[in-house]
Enzyme design. Structure first.
Site, PDB file in Angstrom:
ATOM      1  N   CYS A  96       0.781  -1.241   0.000  1.00 44.80           N
ATOM      2  CA  CYS A  96       0.000   0.000   0.000  1.00 44.80           C
ATOM      3  C   CYS A  96       0.812   1.289   0.000  1.00 44.80           C
ATOM      4  CB  CYS A  96      -0.956   0.031   1.192  1.00 44.80           C
ATOM      5  SG  CYS A  96      -1.818  -1.508   1.559  1.00 44.80           S
ATOM      6  N   HIS A 171      -2.225   7.452   4.020  1.00 43.44           N
ATOM      7  CA  HIS A 171      -1.259   6.480   4.519  1.00 43.44           C
ATOM      8  C   HIS A 171       0.192   6.936   4.491  1.00 43.44           C
ATOM      9  CE1 HIS A 171      -0.442   1.827   4.851  1.00 43.44           C
ATOM     10  NE2 HIS A 171      -0.294   2.464   6.004  1.00 43.44           N
TER      11      HIS A 171
END
Length: 541
Positions: A96, A171
């Site tokens: 990710c 993130h």
């Protein structure tokens, strides 16, 4: 054609944040808010990035080379592919955060302003992988955030006259301070973005009389957390079985997306929107009707797989809502305000699948095999991108940034001495999928450990004599692997002994890439436990 005037609350928040920044950053933000150039030549850009969606976990055959299983049904994605361009060989980083960092910075992790190689850290032992005490190396330190000094894609597009917005998972900011939060790195609007890597819950819950998505997105989506009512179900054509049940997080993100598109379309600038959904990252929980639909449609499906298939169906629903929103931003049935003709939509994923197999590709999220790094990519821009077209042109996450700049007119680009871009624009491929201009070699450097999925390695995907090859060097075993992806996309036959000349050529490309000279190029290598020194680049063959 972009954004409505600022509210007093927004302006106060902006000014409060602004005065806390250093002078150089203040100057950059002021420059980024300068009057735009001719908006009519600049498309709106929307990137819809799903989390952990496998390359062929969709039913758009053009994008998956016909390899998808019938269990996956994504009718809106089929329409998108029928009306746009499908990339069969789009690549991301293996998990990710590195992909998001690459897209945000336009740089490989080896650049000092990226420095994001993996989620959390590079010493993630266990999980069935090599044990810490048995490993020859130690993973180096890395960052979890794209550096505040980076010139992000959002900042660069603002320099080119764009309004910018982020919705959902970010993130790669906020781990070590607010200076790397989306609103401080170029995004005018931020809904949900900070250091969070996944949604803790998929359904809203009630506490002290208020409905909220507990722990999701700093509470940014709580305004959409009320249970499904008659008006909502009627407007969206959802089944009565959902009446008064808790709202699903994917629907809340879809609500936020529609409201944001209305705001952006009503403005006077072209816009850039990152719609980074939490789906289909775990916990994998589908809206009840979508889960039941999977059970009814697929004989013998187990509950776990039904949740996943239903979760993907929710992703497809949000794409339908996005397409409806660009056709009718105000939602009043009057398509005179349509922005579809001047809007590029890119649909993709941040890494390979992890909740189901990726066959015929080998491996999963976290691996440098095709199942870990190859992702779906479909581009849609009616009237510009030829309908129902397909290309095997290689694309990597670092390529989006330069592509956006080219589409925006490149009136301003980051200074190469301060923030060089590692990617290559694929704007010409969007306009002409038959463009015969192969992308140069794609590289990967992973200097640490991630459970059973990854250990220190370097890899490259190169095109030689009209064939596509992948070469990988594994530090633990000091061994090379070579695969011809043109003939063997499952990477089942190691050609290192039979095609030494190909391996030699690519190994030299890897060496040149790792040893390039630039003040911002500082690759991290696994640290030899015996010497305490970085292992350095592998010796070319």
């Amino acid at each position: 054609m972009n954004r409505s005037p600022r509210s007093p609350v927004f302006l106060f928040s902006f000014l409060t944040s602004f005065v806390a920044l250093n002078t150089a950053t203040q100057s950059r933000i002021l420059a980024a808010n300068a009057p735009p150039g001719p908006a009519e030549t600049k498309p709106n850009i929307i990137v819809y990035m799903v989390d952990d969606l496998g390359w062929n976990h969709i039913s758009a055959n053009q994008a998956t080379m016909g390899t998808a299983k019938k269990i996956y049904q994504t009718p809106t994605l089929e329409k998108l592919a029928a009306g746009g361009l499908s990339f069969t060989h789009a690549y991301a980083q293996p998990n990710c955060a590195p992909t998001r960092a690459a897209m945000l910075s336009g740089q490989y992790p080896a650049r000092v302003n990226n420095n994001v190689y993996v989620v959390n850290n590079l010493n993630r032992f266990g999980g069935g992988g090599i044990k810490k005490e048995a490993a020859r190396f130690k993973g180096p330190e890395q960052s979890e955030d794209v550096a505040a000094a980076a010139i992000t894609v959002a900042e660069a597009l603002k320099q080119n006259g764009y309004a910018t917005a982020h919705i959902g998972k970010f993130h790669v900011g906020g781990h070590r301070g607010d200076e790397t939060m989306p609103e401080n790195v170029g995004f005018d609007i931020n809904l949900g973005g900070f250091s969070q890597g996944h949604q803790p819950t998929c359904f809203a819950s009630k506490k002290n009389g208020e409905w909220k998505f507990k722990g999701v997105g700093l509470g940014h989506f709580d305004r959409y957390a009320a249970p499904y009512d008659d008006a909502y179900l009627t407007k969206r054509g959802l089944p009565d079985s959902l009446l008064a049940t808790p709202k699903h997080i994917s629907d809340a993100l879809g609500d936020a997306m529609q409201d944001t598109l209305k705001t952006l379309a009503g403005g006077d600038k072209p816009f850039y929107l990152q719609f980074h959904t939490y789906a289909v990252h775990g916990p994998v929980r589908a809206r009840p009707d979508l889960k039941q639909a999977a059970i009814d449609r697929v004989a013998g499906i187990n509950k776990k797989m039904a949740e996943y298939v239903g979760f993907i169906a929710g992703v497809d629903e949000n794409l339908a809502r996005m397409l409806a929103a660009i056709e009718d931003p105000n939602g009043d049935g009057n398509h005179d305000d349509s922005i579809a003709a001047n809007t590029l939509i890119l649909f993709t994923s941040d890494n390979g699948g992890t909740h189901a197999d990726n066959e015929p590709l080998r491996g999963e999220k976290g691996m440098l095999t095709e199942g870990g790094i190859r992702v779906p990519l479909i581009a849609y821009w009616p009237g510009v991108i030829p309908a129902d077209s397909v290309t095997d042109h290689n694309v990597h996450s670092v390529d989006y940034y330069p592509t956006y700049l080219e589409l925006a007119g490149k009136e301003w680009v980051p200074p190469t001495e301060e923030h060089p871009l590692d990617g290559e624009s694929f704007a010409s491929v969007l306009r002409n999928p038959n463009t015969q201009r192969p992308r140069s070699t794609i590289f990967y450097l992973f200097p640490g450990y991630m459970d059973k999925r990854a250990e220190p390695a370097v890899s490259a995907i190169a095109e030689i004599n009209d064939r596509r090859y992948k070469l990988m060097y594994v530090y633990e075993t000091e061994s090379w692997e070579l695969y011809c992806l043109s003939d063997d996309q499952g990477e089942s036959k190691n050609l290192i002994q039979t095609r030494p000349e190909i391996a030699s050529t690519i190994s030299k490309q890897i060496d040149n890439w790792l040893t390039q000279r630039h003040s911002t190029w500082q690759p991290k290598y696994p640290i030899d436990k015996q010497t305490g020194k970085p292992a350095g680049p592998p010796q070319p063959l």
